[in-house]
Design a protein around this motif. Structure first.
Motif, PDB file in Angstrom:
ATOM      1  N   THR A   1       0.855  -1.188   0.000  1.00  0.00           N
ATOM      2  CA  THR A   1       0.000   0.000   0.000  1.00  0.00           C
ATOM      3  C   THR A   1       0.891   1.239   0.000  1.00  0.00           C
ATOM      4  O   THR A   1       2.058   1.179   0.371  1.00  0.00           O
TER       5      THR A   1
ATOM      6  N   GLN B   1       0.574   5.749   0.663  1.00  0.00           N
ATOM      7  CA  GLN B   1      -0.216   6.827   1.240  1.00  0.00           C
ATOM      8  C   GLN B   1      -0.614   7.823   0.157  1.00  0.00           C
ATOM      9  O   GLN B   1       0.200   8.242  -0.660  1.00  0.00           O
TER      10      GLN B   1
ATOM     11  N   ASP C   1      -7.959  -0.530   3.736  1.00  0.00           N
ATOM     12  CA  ASP C   1      -6.942  -1.039   4.658  1.00  0.00           C
ATOM     13  C   ASP C   1      -7.520  -1.073   6.069  1.00  0.00           C
ATOM     14  O   ASP C   1      -7.988  -0.061   6.591  1.00  0.00           O
ATOM     15  N   MET C   2      -7.471  -2.234   6.710  1.00  0.00           N
ATOM     16  CA  MET C   2      -8.098  -2.383   8.020  1.00  0.00           C
ATOM     17  C   MET C   2      -7.362  -1.608   9.106  1.00  0.00           C
ATOM     18  O   MET C   2      -7.952  -1.207  10.101  1.00  0.00           O
ATOM     19  N   SER C   3      -6.074  -1.387   8.925  1.00  0.00           N
ATOM     20  CA  SER C   3      -5.311  -0.692   9.964  1.00  0.00           C
ATOM     21  C   SER C   3      -5.446   0.818   9.868  1.00  0.00           C
ATOM     22  O   SER C   3      -5.221   1.532  10.842  1.00  0.00           O
ATOM     23  N   GLN C   4      -5.783   1.324   8.688  1.00  0.00           N
ATOM     24  CA  GLN C   4      -6.015   2.760   8.512  1.00  0.00           C
ATOM     25  C   GLN C   4      -7.022   2.921   7.384  1.00  0.00           C
ATOM     26  O   GLN C   4      -6.695   2.761   6.217  1.00  0.00           O
ATOM     27  N   ALA C   5      -8.243   3.238   7.756  1.00  0.00           N
ATOM     28  CA  ALA C   5      -9.346   3.227   6.796  1.00  0.00           C
ATOM     29  C   ALA C   5      -9.476   4.540   6.042  1.00  0.00           C
ATOM     30  O   ALA C   5     -10.581   4.998   5.743  1.00  0.00           O
TER      31      ALA C   5
END
Length: 703
Positions: free
Chosen positions: A294, A296, A371-375
Motif C-alpha cells: 500500500t 499513502q 486497509d483495516m489498519s487505517q481506513a
C-alpha cells in the motif's frame, strides 16, 4: 422667489402720500411748523419664499445610489449583491503534488526444472583402480566363468566423468536436493561406500554421498541438500571409499559366482525442488515476484479521505530491469474502478532495459478505505512480475538482478471526494458593503433606521458542516457599532451530492436588537468580516464530501424602509434678497414668517444673513414649527401651520439692509426627544414665506 422694492418708487409713494396729506390739512396747520414735519407710514413687503423637500437633500433619481422610491412615495434603502463573498473548492480541499512511489524488486531465486542423469562404472574399469593389482588380474582371468569374486579392501577406487546434469551450464542453488541411487550389479556385495560428487573444473568436492553395505543386485539411495551448492555441466564421481568382502569360497565351487567384467555399478542422480540463486541456465516461464503493498495518498491539510474520483490526471511510471530476459510486469490497483474494472498496468519490460509511460486516471474512482489498519488515505497495489516465456538458451542471471518501479500520480483534479476534512478555519477578509448613500454623507445630524432588515442568501453545494461567524460593522464619526452573526449552514447530504441547498440568515431588530445602532446614517463605512469553521463538532464519521464544482456563495439583500428617528437633521436652502432700503430710512422692522410644515418633525428655523461676498452678517433663530400630524401608519395627514413675527433690533435692521442672500436652515427632530419613529415619503415638503413689515418716515425736503 425674491422681491426687490425699488428705492425711488418707495420714496415716490411716500411723497405722494405727503402731498395728499398736505392738501387736506392745509387750513388747519401752522405753516411755521412745517420745517419739523416728518410723516412715518407703515408698509409690508414679501421678501422670499422657499420650499424644503427631501430631494433638496437626496437625489432620488440618481440610480447610482441605493435609494428607491416606491409607488406610494415612500422611501427605502435597497441594496443587493448576488455574491457578497464565497468559498470555492480550494478553500476546503487542495490535492497536493503526490509523492513518487519507488519500489525495487529483486529477481531472487528462480525455479528450474527437475533433472536426472546417470552413469555406470563397469567392473573392468573399476578393478584397474584398486589394489593389489592381482584383484584385477584374477577377475579378468575368470571372465566368463564361475569363480570366487576376490575381496577388495576399502580404498579409493578412482574418479569417473559424469557429464552434463541438465539444462544449466552452472547453477548455484538456493533450494532443492540432489539424490543419488547406487545399484550394485556386481556378483558380490559392497562394503559401506562413499561417493564424492566433484566439479571437474575446480576439482573440488561438491557433495559426498555415503551408502551402507549393498548386497549384489540390490540398490541404495542417498540424498543431499543443494542449498548454497554450485553444480556445473562438467561433474565427476569419485569412489573415495570402496570395498567388497568378495563372494564364493575357493574350496567350495558351489559358492562361486559368475564373473563378467561388463558388470557395473549404476549411479543415477536426480535434482528436485530446484531454485537457482545465480548461474547460467535455461529457465522455464514463471512468476518470480508476487507482492501486495500500500502507499499513502497525500493531502495538504491532514484530511482523511475515503474515496476520490479523479476528474483528470495521470499515473506516470518508469520501470528499469537489469534482468537478461524480457519480463512482464503487472500493477493492479484492486480498490479502483475505471469503467467497471480495476485500474491495471500490464507492461513488457525489455531485457536489461527501461520503459516509461502514462496512464490516464480521468473518471477513475479510488477507494482509500480498504486497509483495516487505517481506513483512509491508503491505496493498495498488487505487483506481479513474470518471465512470460521459457528461455530457449541458457542465460546468465543473478538473484540480485532487480526490477525498479517508480510511479507517481500527477496533475490530479477531482470530480468528487469523500471522507473527513478536519476542523479548518476559513477567513472572511474585511470588505465593505457598497451601499451608496452619497447624498447623506454630508448631512448634519443623525438618522437612525429603526426597523432595518437584511438578509443573507446562501447557496451551498459543499457537503461539510460549516459554522459561520460574521461581524457586520459601521463606523460613524469614529465610533464603531457592530453585530456578530453566528449561523450553522444547511448543507447537502451525500445522497444529495451535486445539488445546491439554499439557506438564509435574517437579521432584524428581533434577532439582533442593536441593529439600529449599526444602521445609523450618515456613516463612514459599512464593513463585514468573519470566518467559517469546518466540522465545528467532534468527528462522527467520514461523511464529508465535496465536488469539483462545490461552492458556498453568500449573497446579500437589503430593502429597508426609511422608518427613522431623527436627531438634529438640518435642511438648508439659500435665496437671494435685496430690500432696497438703507437702514436710516427705516424706523421699525419685523420679519413675518408663514410656515407650512409637512414633515413629522419639530423644527427650529435659522435665518443666516449673508452679504454680497456670502460673509455671514447675522443669524436669526426662532423655534417656529411643530411636527405635522401622522396617521396610524406613520404617514403625515396634513401640514402643521406656524405664523411667527420676529421684531428686529437696530443692529439686526442694519444687517438686514446689507443682506444679499439668506440661508433658510431648518433643524429637525422627531418628537419625544428624537426618539419617535416616523416614515419618510418623497412628497413631504416644508413651505416658508418670509415678509418684512416696516415703518419709515418721509422727512421734509430741507432736512
Amino acid at each position: 422667489m425674491r422681491i426687490k422694492p425699488k428705492n425711488h418708487l418707495a420714496k415716490a409713494m411716500a411723497l405722494a402720500i405727503v402731498s395728499v396729506f398736505f392738501t387736506s390739512c392745509l387750513d388747519d396747520l401752522e405753516t411755521d411748523n412745517f420745517d419739523d414735519l416728518t410723516v412715518r407710514p407703515d408698509f409690508a413687503l414679501p421678501v422670499a419664499s422657499v420650499k424644503l423637500k427631501l430631494d433638496n437633500l437626496v437625489d432620488f433619481n440618481d440610480t447610482s445610489q441605493s435609494f428607491q422610491t416606491n409607488p406610494d412615495n415612500s422611501i427605502a434603502i435597497v441594496y443587493s449583491e448576488d455574491s457578497l463573498f464565497s468559498f470555492d473548492v480550494a478553500e476546503f480541499l487542495e490535492i497536493p503534488q503526490q509523492s513518487p512511489i519507488n519500489e525495487s524488486f529483486r529477481v531472487g531465486a528462480l525455479s528450474i526444472g527437475d533433472f536426472s542423469s546417470g552413469q555406470q562404472i563397469v567392473l573392468s574399469d573399476l578393478v584397474d583402480n584398486v589394489s593389489p593389482s592381482t584383484v584385477g588380474a584374477n577377475i579378468r582371468a575368470a571372465q566368463g566363468t564361475n569363480a570366487p569374486f576376490p575381496p577388495i579392501a576399502n580404498q579409493p577406487a578412482g574418479t569417473y566423468d559424469f557429464g552434463s546434469l541438465g539444462t544449466f551450464g552452472n547453477a548455484t542453488f538456493s533450494n532443492g536436493s540432489l539424490s543419488m541411487k547406487l545399484v550394485n550389479e556386481f556378483p558380490a556385495p559392497l562394503n559401506p561406500i562413499t561417493v564424492d560428487f566433484i566439479d571437474n573444473i575446480s576439482t573440488n568436492t561438491v557433495l559426498s554421498f555415503v551408502f551402507p553395505s549393498i548386497p549384489a543386485g540390490d540398490s541404495s539411495t542417498a540424498t543431499q541438500s543443494l542449498v548454497d551448492v554450485t553444480l556445473t555441466d562438467d561433474m565427476a564421481i569419485a569412489l573415495s571409499q570402496f570395498g567388497s568382502p568378495g563372494a564364493g569360497d575357493i574350496t567350495m565351487p558351489s559358492t562361486w559366482v559368475p564373473i563378467d567384467t561388463n558388470d557395473f555399478l549404476s549411479f543415477t542422480i536426480e535434482g528436485t525442488g530446484l531454485e537457482v540463486a545465480s548461474g547460467v541456465t535455461e529457465l522455464p516461464a514463471q512468476n518470480f515476484v508476487s507482492e501486495s503493498t500500500t502507499f499513502q495518498f497525500d493531502t495538504a491539510g491532514g484530511q482523511q479521505l475515503t474515496k476520490i474520483k479523479f476528474g483528470g490526471g495521470s499515473l506516470d511510471y518508469n520501470i528499469t530491469s537489469t534482468f537478461s530476459e524480457p519480463i512482464q510486469l503487472q500493477m493492479n490497483f484492486p480498490a479502483t474502478d475505471q469503467g467497471g474494472s480495476p485500474l491495471a498496468i500490464n507492461i513488457l519490460v525489455p531485457a536489461n532495459g527501461n520503459t516509461n509511460n502514462s496512464i490516464d486516471v480521468s473518471n477513475t474512482e479510488f477507494d482509500l478505505a480498504t486497509d483495516m489498519s487505517q481506513a483512509f488515505n491508503i491505496i493498495p497495489v498488487d505487483y506481479s512480475i513474470d518471465l512470460a516465456n521459457a528461455t530457449t538458451n541458457q542465460i546468465s542471471f543473478d538473484s540480485a538482478n532487480s526490477i525498479d518501479v517508480s510511479f507517481q500520480l500527477n496533475g490530479l483534479t477531482f470530480e468528487q471526494v469523500e471522507g473527513y476534512f478536519g476542523q479548518q478555519q476559513i477567513d472572511i477578509p474585511q470588505d465593505s458593503l457598497d451601499v451608496n448613500l452619497a447624498d447623506l454623507e454630508g448631512i448634519a445630524g443623525t438618522l437612525t433606521l429603526e426597523n432595518p432588515k437584511i438578509k443573507f442568501n446562501i447557496d451551498n453545494s459543499v457537503g461539510i458542516p460549516v459554522a459561520f461567524s460574521l461581524n457586520l460593522e459601521s463606523i460613524n464619526q469614529g465610533t464603531t457599532n457592530a453585530i456578530n452573526i453566528n449561523h450553522a449552514l444547511a448543507y447537502p447530504t451525500l445522497a444529495q451530492a451535486g445539488t445546491v441547498v439554499q439557506d438564509s440568515i435574517i437579521v432584524d431588530a428581533v434577532t439582533y436588537p442593536n441593529i439600529g445602532q449599526v444602521f445609523t446614517l450618515p456613516n463612514d463605512a459599512f464593513t463585514y468580516s468573519g470566518s467559517a469553521e469546518m466540522n465545528p463538532g467532534p468527528q462522527t464519521g467520514f461523511d464529508n464530501f465535496i465536488r469539483f464544482d462545490s461552492k458556498v456563495n453568500v449573497g446579500f439583500e437589503m430593502d429597508v424602509p426609511l422608518e427613522i428617528s431623527v436627531t438634529n437633521l438640518r435642511l438648508d436652502d439659500t435665496t437671494e434678497v435685496d430690500l432696497g432700503f438703507e437702514a436710516d430710512e427705516l424706523d421699525k422692522v419685523a420679519l413675518k414668517l408663514d410656515v407650512s410644515n409637512g414633515y413629522p418633525f419639530d423644527g427650529e428655523l435659522e435665518l443666516i444673513l449673508l452679504d454680497s461676498a456670502d460673509t455671514p452678517l447675522d443669524t436669526i433663530t426662532k423655534t417656529i414649527m411643530t411636527a405635522a400630524p401622522v396617521d396610524i401608519d406613520g404617514k403625515v395627514t396634513g401640514p402643521s401651520q406656524s405664523n411667527v413675527r420676529i421684531d428686529l433690533a437696530d443692529d439686526e435692521i442694519v444687517n438686514l439692509t446689507q443682506t444679499k442672500n439668506i440661508i433658510f436652515s431648518v433643524l429637525l427632530n422627531t418628537t419625544n426627544g428624537g426618539n419617535t419613529t416616523v416614515k419618510l415619503f418623497t412628497d413631504y415638503e416644508m413651505n416658508i414665506n418670509l415678509g418684512v413689515e416696516a415703518k419709515f418716515a418721509i422727512i421734509s425736503p430741507d432736512k
